[in-house]
Enzyme design. Structure first.
Site, PDB file in Angstrom:
ATOM      1  N   CYS A  82       9.011   5.537  -2.819  1.00 46.24           N
ATOM      2  CA  CYS A  82       8.664   6.019  -4.153  1.00 46.24           C
ATOM      3  C   CYS A  82       8.901   4.934  -5.198  1.00 46.24           C
ATOM      4  CB  CYS A  82       9.474   7.283  -4.466  1.00 46.24           C
ATOM      5  SG  CYS A  82       9.094   7.984  -6.074  1.00 46.24           S
ATOM      6  N   CYS A 136      10.193   6.171  -8.557  1.00 44.62           N
ATOM      7  CA  CYS A 136      11.612   6.552  -8.522  1.00 44.62           C
ATOM      8  C   CYS A 136      12.508   5.322  -8.480  1.00 44.62           C
ATOM      9  CB  CYS A 136      11.912   7.384  -7.275  1.00 44.62           C
ATOM     10  SG  CYS A 136      10.730   8.692  -6.969  1.00 44.62           S
ATOM     11  N   ASP A 137      12.166   4.347  -7.651  1.00 38.41           N
ATOM     12  CA  ASP A 137      13.121   3.280  -7.338  1.00 38.41           C
ATOM     13  C   ASP A 137      12.719   1.903  -7.854  1.00 38.41           C
ATOM     14  OD1 ASP A 137      14.735   5.110  -6.081  1.00 38.41           O
ATOM     15  OD2 ASP A 137      13.767   4.857  -4.133  1.00 38.41           O
TER      16      ASP A 137
END
Ligand SMILES: Cc1cc2nc3c(=O)[nH]c(=O)nc-3n(C[C@H](O)[C@H](O)[C@H](O)COP(=O)(O)OP(=O)(O)OC[C@H]3O[C@@H](n4cnc5c(N)ncnc54)[C@H](O)[C@@H]3O)c2cc1C
Length: 314
Positions: free
Chosen positions: A139, A142-143
């Site tokens: 992701c 997300c990261d």
């Protein structure tokens, strides 16, 4: 094996990620006596990640498993009955709806909230599994932030991979995009964005041999399958963007879904095409796939279920 026991449930929630727990909090506070089956991954996808920095309400970030434990406690506080078990079959033509748990327990339910999420597809390398959460991620949104100013690699050739490569290029100093064939599946416009971006280097006809690093990603060994050459890319982040699989197989015979299996809901609601059956979170969301959007649609599903039951006079 034929189902043995039978139980009737007012509001059944299938899945225990952010969508399921949020639905549970709302349904429990509305007096719907929700029963939740957690599935194979209690707490959902966030239990396999470390820092979550973009969920509102945690100014210093939170570890994924800790956040899911918080959501569980909040759902339990209002009386959600949380159980181990996997929904293995459903009959959504039956009235009330029928659900089989672990192939042996037969339930009927007045209303069903599906919050079974989606699973990221992985390459299947042992090093990918070993370094998952330590530089390997599925992701970018997300990261990606953890790799700002650093070099990263991303695998994939579809629209999502192209979009995530472009997203990473805004944060990282260099993005290697590893593409298995000599062409991309992504739409022309997305390909153009990738190819025009000076920070992205596309490695055509290339596969990932191994992710290198003892405790964190240090490099990726890639192989050009046409030339037969191998090289190591010094990167700290390795993103896998080869698709997700919505956990919707058992529902597909009854519920409208797209060609990838994402359940279709009536826009602006969590309603499926079957009365009293609602879907929320990643299982119905090809586009956003974030914890906060999953939680938001979980809230919608509980409110839709409550209104459905109220209209029935329950
Ligand atoms: C590595 C990684 C890092 C991430 N980091 C972030 C982040 O920092 N911020 C963010 O917002 N998002 C992040 N995400 C995305 C986020 O985790 C998802 O968007 C979110 O978890 C989706 O929630 P959900 O409730 O729809 O489903 P999930 O979290 O996928 O949960 C699905 C649940 O359904 C259950 N289930 C499945 N099938 C059945 C069945 N047949 N019977 C019963 N139960 C079943 C599973 O056991 C699980 O409990 C990350 C994802 C990954 C993979």
């Amino acid at each position: 094996m034929a189902p043995t026991t039978s139980e009737h449930i007012h509001c059944l929630i299938i899945g225990s990620g952010p969508a399921g727990y949020t639905a549970a909090i709302y349904a429990a506070r509305a007096g719907l006596n929700p029963v939740m089956y957690q599935g194979l991954q209690p707490g959902g996808q966030l239990t396999i990640t470390n820092d979550v920095e973009n969920f509102p309400g945690y100014p210093d970030g939170v570890m994924g498993p800790e956040m899911m434990e918080d959501l569980k406690k909040q759902a339990e506080r209002f009386g959600t009955d949380i159980r181990y078990g996997i929904a293995t079959a459903v009959d959504f033509e039956a009235h009330p709806r029928r659900i089989t748990i672990d192939e042996k327990l037969e339930l009927t339910a007045d209303t069903v909230i599906i919050a079974t999420g989606a699973s990221a597809k992985w390459l299947g390398l042992p090093s990918e599994q070993r370094l998952n959460g330590s530089g390997v991620s599925a992701c970018a949104v997300c990261d990606g932030f953890f790799y700002r100013g650093k070099d990263v690699a991303i695998v994939g050739a579809g629209d999502t991979a192209a979009e995530e490569a472009t997203y990473l290029a805004n944060l990282c100093s260099k993005v290697y995009m590893i593409v298995r064939k000599g062409e991309m599946k992504a739409s022309k416009i997305m390909q153009k964005r990738v190819l025009d971006n000076p920070k992205i280097e596309v490695l055509w006809n290339t596969i990932t041999d191994e992710i290198l690093g003892e405790h964190a990603v240090e490099a990726v060994r890639v192989k050009n399958v046409v030339e037969g050459t191998t090289r190591d890319l010094a990167v700290e982040g390795f993103f896998v963007a080869i698709g997700h699989e919505p956990n919707s197989k058992i529902f597909q015979p009854y519920l409208h879904h797209d060609e990838q299996g994402y359940l279709k809901t009536i826009p602006g609601t969590s309603k499926t095409n079957v009365d009293g059956v609602f879907a929320c979170g990643d299982v119905q969301d090809y586009t956003y796939r974030q914890a906060v959007t999953a939680a938001g649609t979980g809230c919608m599903a509980a409110l839709d279920a409550e209104r459905y039951l109220a209209a029935l006079g329950d």
